[in-house]
Design a protein around this motif. Structure first.
Motif, short mmCIF file in Angstrom:
data_model
loop_
_atom_site.label_atom_id
_atom_site.label_comp_id
_atom_site.label_asym_id
_atom_site.label_seq_id
_atom_site.Cartn_x
_atom_site.Cartn_y
_atom_site.Cartn_z
N ILE A 106 -40.82 -25.95 -91.80
CA ILE A 106 -41.07 -24.90 -91.05
C ILE A 106 -39.98 -23.85 -91.51
O ILE A 106 -38.77 -24.00 -91.26
N ILE A 107 -40.27 -22.47 -91.57
CA ILE A 107 -39.54 -21.42 -91.89
C ILE A 107 -39.20 -20.94 -90.82
O ILE A 107 -39.90 -20.37 -90.00
N SER A 108 -37.61 -20.75 -90.48
CA SER A 108 -37.20 -20.32 -89.22
C SER A 108 -35.86 -19.86 -89.57
O SER A 108 -34.97 -20.34 -90.49
N PRO A 109 -35.30 -18.77 -88.80
CA PRO A 109 -34.12 -18.41 -89.16
C PRO A 109 -32.93 -19.17 -88.67
O PRO A 109 -32.99 -19.79 -87.45
N ARG A 110 -31.92 -19.28 -89.24
CA ARG A 110 -30.89 -20.40 -89.11
C ARG A 110 -29.76 -19.76 -88.25
O ARG A 110 -29.06 -20.63 -87.40
N PHE A 147 -45.24 -21.81 -91.82
CA PHE A 147 -44.86 -23.06 -92.39
C PHE A 147 -44.90 -22.77 -93.93
O PHE A 147 -45.40 -21.88 -94.45
N LEU A 148 -44.23 -23.77 -94.82
CA LEU A 148 -44.41 -23.69 -96.00
C LEU A 148 -45.63 -23.78 -96.69
O LEU A 148 -46.47 -24.41 -95.89
N ASP A 149 -45.89 -22.97 -97.85
CA ASP A 149 -47.38 -23.36 -98.45
C ASP A 149 -47.51 -24.89 -98.82
O ASP A 149 -46.74 -25.57 -99.42
N ALA A 150 -49.11 -25.15 -98.66
CA ALA A 150 -49.39 -26.45 -98.99
C ALA A 150 -49.16 -26.96 -100.36
O ALA A 150 -48.74 -28.15 -100.55
N ARG A 151 -49.13 -25.92 -101.48
CA ARG A 151 -48.53 -26.40 -102.85
C ARG A 151 -47.05 -26.84 -102.87
O ARG A 151 -46.77 -27.66 -103.54
N VAL A 152 -46.18 -25.93 -102.10
CA VAL A 152 -44.89 -26.33 -102.02
C VAL A 152 -44.59 -27.53 -101.36
O VAL A 152 -43.91 -28.53 -101.73
N VAL A 153 -45.21 -27.84 -100.38
CA VAL A 153 -45.22 -29.21 -99.68
C VAL A 153 -45.50 -30.44 -100.54
O VAL A 153 -44.95 -31.29 -100.46
N LEU A 166 -45.17 -36.20 -92.28
CA LEU A 166 -45.36 -34.95 -93.21
C LEU A 166 -45.92 -33.83 -92.26
O LEU A 166 -46.68 -34.06 -91.28
N LEU A 167 -45.72 -32.60 -92.90
CA LEU A 167 -46.47 -31.54 -92.10
C LEU A 167 -47.10 -30.61 -93.30
O LEU A 167 -46.45 -30.18 -94.36
N GLY A 168 -48.26 -30.42 -93.06
CA GLY A 168 -48.92 -29.43 -94.09
C GLY A 168 -49.54 -29.90 -95.34
O GLY A 168 -49.81 -29.29 -96.26
N ALA A 169 -49.15 -31.24 -95.48
CA ALA A 169 -49.55 -32.01 -96.79
C ALA A 169 -50.98 -31.93 -97.04
O ALA A 169 -51.81 -32.48 -95.96
N SER A 170 -51.44 -31.82 -98.13
CA SER A 170 -52.90 -31.54 -98.44
C SER A 170 -53.32 -33.13 -99.05
O SER A 170 -52.47 -34.02 -99.12
N GLU A 171 -54.54 -33.22 -99.61
CA GLU A 171 -55.01 -34.36 -100.16
C GLU A 171 -54.08 -34.65 -101.36
O GLU A 171 -53.84 -36.06 -101.63
N ASP A 172 -53.66 -33.86 -102.11
CA ASP A 172 -52.97 -34.08 -103.32
C ASP A 172 -51.56 -34.70 -102.90
O ASP A 172 -51.07 -35.82 -103.71
N GLY A 173 -50.84 -34.43 -101.91
CA GLY A 173 -49.83 -34.90 -101.59
C GLY A 173 -50.03 -36.16 -100.88
O GLY A 173 -48.82 -36.89 -101.18
N LEU A 174 -50.97 -36.44 -100.26
CA LEU A 174 -51.13 -37.67 -99.84
C LEU A 174 -51.42 -38.88 -100.94
O LEU A 174 -51.00 -39.93 -101.05
N VAL A 175 -52.12 -38.26 -102.03
CA VAL A 175 -52.62 -39.25 -102.71
C VAL A 175 -51.16 -39.47 -103.74
O VAL A 175 -50.98 -40.63 -104.05
N SER A 176 -50.33 -38.60 -103.82
CA SER A 176 -48.77 -39.12 -104.38
C SER A 176 -48.14 -39.86 -103.79
O SER A 176 -47.55 -40.91 -104.44
N CYS A 234 -48.93 -34.28 -89.51
CA CYS A 234 -48.99 -33.10 -88.70
C CYS A 234 -49.60 -31.81 -89.38
O CYS A 234 -49.33 -31.38 -90.59
N SER A 235 -50.54 -30.69 -88.78
CA SER A 235 -51.06 -29.95 -89.13
C SER A 235 -51.86 -29.99 -90.43
O SER A 235 -51.65 -29.41 -91.60
N CYS A 236 -52.73 -30.99 -90.28
CA CYS A 236 -53.82 -31.32 -91.41
C CYS A 236 -55.27 -30.87 -91.00
O CYS A 236 -55.59 -30.89 -89.89
N THR A 237 -56.01 -30.57 -91.95
CA THR A 237 -57.50 -30.50 -92.04
C THR A 237 -58.15 -31.98 -92.23
O THR A 237 -57.70 -32.77 -92.54
#
Length: 441
Positions: free
Chosen positions: A98-102, A132-138, A157-167, A181-184
């Motif tokens: 999550i992108i937020s000011p520190r 949120f961070l881009d899915a490719r970054v995640v 995990l948050l925002g991970a796509s199919e590729d992230g889960l496969v890894s 969290c936050s998946c489609t």
């Protein structure tokens, strides 16, 4: 004889640097395995302090860390996470995604994360939503995590796509628990690679923090990809009869199912009968149960169900609650905690659950003795009873029949309100002994 202090001209003067070097040499004689056992018996604050002694102690202390909540994404992407903590088994990366000011003084917190924000309202007048961070970054970071920590047993995990889960599935073969969290729907295709996954928590749309949508498509993909699931929690998920039916048919080993703030369509309750081995069913923070459950003959039942819990739910949906109790009529343990709308009329439907052994009522302020007593007296197998903070259940409304039932219970906790005569009279006693039975009050 001289009374002066003993002195030896051959004794060298005290040198603190040499003493430190000697201590270091002594610890060098201790193997890493023995030193690891010694450091593992220290408290967490002391372990942090000892990690500053030297690089060797830092590495050994890092190997003792099993659980980590990542706050800095750069620490993961640099590859230092796996090097610094090689034996991690439990990692949560949600906060770092999550992108937020520190430096903000405003902290937005919920049951999942704590986020620093500049303002709750944007310049356009809309309420703030997290970025949120881009899915490719995640996915790239998740791949680094999987390669650096192959022994993971649990990951969030948050925002991970199919590729992230496969890894994760390819590298972490021992993974047993996963929280997404936050998946489609389509992201869930990656679940098919997990061989030993037993516990899954799926968070869709929730409190405006996560806006992803999980429908029957995603629930069906989940069911087909994870046939060995034992526990499943669905948070803020959509769907209907078809999605829950798919879970019941494919996940034959499922023993615990939790719905939190669900958005399921009417008629889904009948699909619970396909969960033939379900033992625990939970509802948390749900706005309704089922708006149109249909006739009783189509609902079926869960014959193996042992526990039904409703926590912080709105129970104005009388028809849905009655249908739920009909499906769960074989339940042995029934729990209502801080459920708004549970009154005499809706609670009377619980009398259909003839096998109840344990009942817990907490924070049910609309329920009175007129609705409570008939249901409780109808349960011939009741052994444990807990009534706490139900202010409209009064001691002076108690009948001799109910008092007799209390004397036969194996466990009783009776604190319906602060003015309860029974509880105040037993204050300070751990158990109440009557007729050879013990009661917890």
């Amino acid at each position: 004889m001289s009374l002066s202090p003993l002195s030896n001209s051959n004794t060298p003067p005290f040198n603190p640097d040499e003493t430190l070097t000697l201590a270091q040499d002594l610890f060098s004689l201790v193997s890493d395995q023995v030193l690891s056992i010694i450091l593992s018996n220290l408290t967490k604050p002391h372990q942090i302090c000892t990690s500053l002694v030297c690089k060797r102690w830092l590495k050994i202390n890092g190997g003792l860390v099993k659980t980590l909540r990542l706050l800095d994404w750069d620490f993961l992407e640099s590859g230092r996470l796996g090097y610094r903590f090689p034996n991690l088994v439990d990692v949560d990366i949600v906060q770092a995604c999550i992108i937020s000011p520190r430096n903000s003084g405003i902290c937005l917190s919920d049951k999942f994360v704590s986020i620093h924000v500049n303002s709750f309202v944007s310049d356009e007048g809309y309420f703030w939503k997290p970025e949120f961070l881009d899915a490719r970054v995640v996915d790239r970071g998740v791949k680094i995590l999987a390669q650096g920590c192959p022994d993971l047993r649990r990951v969030v995990l948050l925002g991970a796509s199919e590729d992230g889960l496969v890894s994760i599935a390819n590298e972490c073969l021992a993974l047993q628990e996963l929280e997404l969290c936050s998946c489609t729907d389509l992201d869930l295709k990656g679940l098919a690679g997990f061989r030993n996954l037993q516990i899954l928590k799926l968070v869709g749309s929730f409190n405006g923090l996560y806006g992803s949508v999980v429908t029957d498509i995603g629930l069906t993909i989940l069911a087909q990809g994870c046939p060995r699931l034992l526990k499943l929690e669905l948070v803020g998920c959509e769907g209907s009869y078809d999605g829950i039916k798919a879970i019941g048919q494919c996940c034959q080993m499922l023993e615990e199912l939790t719905f939190c703030d669900h958005n399921l369509e009417g008629g889904w309750l009948a699909a619970l009968s396909y969960c033939v081995n379900l033992k625990t069913l939970k509802f948390q923070s749900c706005k309704y149960i089922d708006p149109s459950p249909g006739p009783d003959e189509h609902l079926g039942s869960c014959p193996a169900l042992e526990e039904l819990r409703l926590e912080r739910c709105r129970l104005r949906d009388k028809l849905g609650l009655r249908a739920l109790l009909f499906v769960c009529r074989s339940v042995k343990e029934l729990v209502f905690e801080d459920c708004w709308g549970l009154d005499n009329n809706s609670f009377s439907a619980a009398s259909i659950c003839r096998r109840v052994v344990s009942l817990c009522l907490e924070g049910c302020s609309l329920l009175t003795m007129d609705g409570f007593e008939p249901v409780v007296l109808s349960w011939k197998e009741l052994k444990r009873l807990k009534v706490v903070s139900c202010n409209n259940i009064k001691d002076n409304d108690m009948t001799p029949e109910l008092a007799t039932l209390f004397s036969l219970l194996k466990e009783l906790k009776w604190r319906p309100d602060s003015k309860s005569i029974l509880s105040s009279g037993l204050e300070g006693m751990e158990v109440w002994q009557k007729g050879g039975r013990s009661f917890k009050i």
